[in-house]
Scaffold this active site. Structure first.
Site, PDB file in Angstrom:
ATOM      1  N   GLU A 112      -4.298 -18.164   2.463  1.00  0.00           N
ATOM      2  CA  GLU A 112      -4.293 -17.055   3.408  1.00  0.00           C
ATOM      3  C   GLU A 112      -5.667 -16.424   3.533  1.00  0.00           C
ATOM      4  O   GLU A 112      -6.043 -15.910   4.586  1.00  0.00           O
ATOM      5  CB  GLU A 112      -3.266 -15.992   2.985  1.00  0.00           C
ATOM      6  N   SER A 165       0.813  -1.219   0.000  1.00  0.00           N
ATOM      7  CA  SER A 165       0.000   0.000   0.000  1.00  0.00           C
ATOM      8  C   SER A 165       0.843   1.265   0.000  1.00  0.00           C
ATOM      9  O   SER A 165       1.928   1.315   0.592  1.00  0.00           O
ATOM     10  CB  SER A 165      -0.925   0.015   1.224  1.00  0.00           C
TER      11      SER A 165
END
Length: 392
Positions: free
Chosen positions: A251, A136
């Site tokens: 995940e 990010s």
């Protein structure tokens, strides 16, 4: 890498034998100070505690359940990985965020060179290196392909400049795997490279960010003319988007675990009793609705995990897990803070009857769960397009 073969094949055990063996180990060896309780319902280990926990698991052969045995992992089938998770949660084990094991390792299995595997995988298991994920950026979160951190090639090195944000545990880690812009193409997903960077390299600076829960594990990371060897690119240069997408897989299932909601619900039922609200029909109706929603979710989660254990792929439909459980967790902690009245406004530990707990921290911590790991709005878009087949 075969010289690192883990000597014990846990898949040779029956599921019940494996479950009881791991349960017994947790009871004997896992320290009490690393267990969640009413005052620390979502305890997450960081820094030296994280390192010590990972070293303990590695020393006793319980590290890296999803890694192949030839790379030093346990090589568990999905079903035994699921049992491993169940027993960890049953023992109130702390939450572990260790991207070196869960993200970078599997990426190197698939895309890394033999030199990269030999250099990094043993160091991950020994905790010589602690890795964080650098994806990010400001204005490039859910729209990750808009990232602007650049890596310009100069001989055998890349010169990296830019910024990452919301980098969990960067202040207590040693390395970062980052997506950087190395080329310009018509599609913005092209021209991105997956790069391994030492956080101690000249030109790297880390700044922790204090959040509303009082934690500073989230960080900004700045790169100012950081020199990184081209050999530290994983996969093909300019094709890092494909590498990054490979990190999903199981995940998404573990992220959807109901464990945190279970802990919040335990507090909810205790609060209703300790405050003396068992005869308040409005309160008990709301509690019953939350209990029903959590019960339904547990069944959904079990069904999806069971399908995967029987050989099904982790499809885009798994996005519903993250959406549902994050919003349910928020509703439960909001219920807890609301019925606790003045106790719900206290920052820190409170004593409510016989219950010693912390209501503020879980409330604040639950707020960003609908944002991280792909915000729920984006997850709903994925579900609309890929599951419901709605038009764009």
């Amino acid at each position: 890498m075969h010289e690192h073969l883990t000597p014990y094949d846990f898949n040779a055990l029956s599921d019940d034998e494996f479950r009881l063996r791991f349960r017994a180990w947790l009871k004997e060896y896992y320290p009490e100070q690393w267990r969640q309780n009413d005052r620390r319902p979502y305890l997450r280990l960081v820094g030296e505690d994280l390192r010590a926990c990972m070293l303990l698991l590695n020393e006793h052969g319980w590290r890296a359940p999803a890694w192949p045995r030839e790379y030093g992992g346990m090589g568990l089938s999905f079903r035994k990985q699921w049992i491993y998770q169940q027993e960890w949660e049953r023992a109130a084990g702390a939450r572990i965020v260790e991207p070196g094991e869960t993200h970078l390792g599997p990426t190197l299995f698939q895309y890394g060179t033999e030199e990269q595997k030999a250099a990094h995988l043993p160091r991950i298991l020994r905790c010589d290196d602690l890795w964080v994920q650098g994806y990010s950026e400001p204005n490039a979160g859910s729209d990750l392909a808009s990232l602007r951190t650049r890596a310009i090639r100069e001989g055998d090195d890349f010169i990296v400049n830019g910024q990452k944000i919301w980098t969990t545990q960067a202040s207590t880690s040693t390395h970062i795997f980052a997506l950087v812009r190395t080329g310009q193409y018509e599609k913005k997903q092209q021209g991105i490279t997956f790069l391994l960077i030492d956080l101690r390299a000249p030109g790297v600076s880390v700044r922790p960010i204090m959040n509303l829960a009082g934690d500073d594990e989230l960080c900004e990371v700045f790169f100012d003319d950081v020199r990184v060897p081209v050999s530290d690119a994983v996969g093909a240069v300019d094709d890092g988007w494909q590498v990054a997408k490979s990190l999903l897989g199981h995940e998404r299932l573990w992220l959807g675990s109901p464990a945190m909601a279970n802990s919040a619900m335990h507090i909810a039922t205790r609060l209703v009793k300790e405050i003396g609200l068992e005869t308040d029909v409005g309160v008990t109706d709301r509690l019953a609705q939350l209990q029903c929603d959590l019960h339904d979710y547990r069944l959904l989660y079990t069904d999806i995990c069971e399908d995967v254990a029987n050989g099904a792929e982790v499809g885009p439909g798994a996005s519903v897990l993250k959406v549902y459980i994050s919003e349910l967790l928020q509703r439960i902690v909001q219920f807890n803070a609301g019925i606790a009245a003045e106790y719900g406004a206290v920052i820190g530990d409170v004593q409510v009857g016989d219950l010693s707990t912390n209501l503020h921290w879980p409330f604040m911590w639950a707020l960003p769960t609908t944002i991280y790991a792909g915000c729920n709005e984006v997850q709903r878009d994925i579900l609309a397009k890929t599951v419901l087949k709605l038009p764009a």
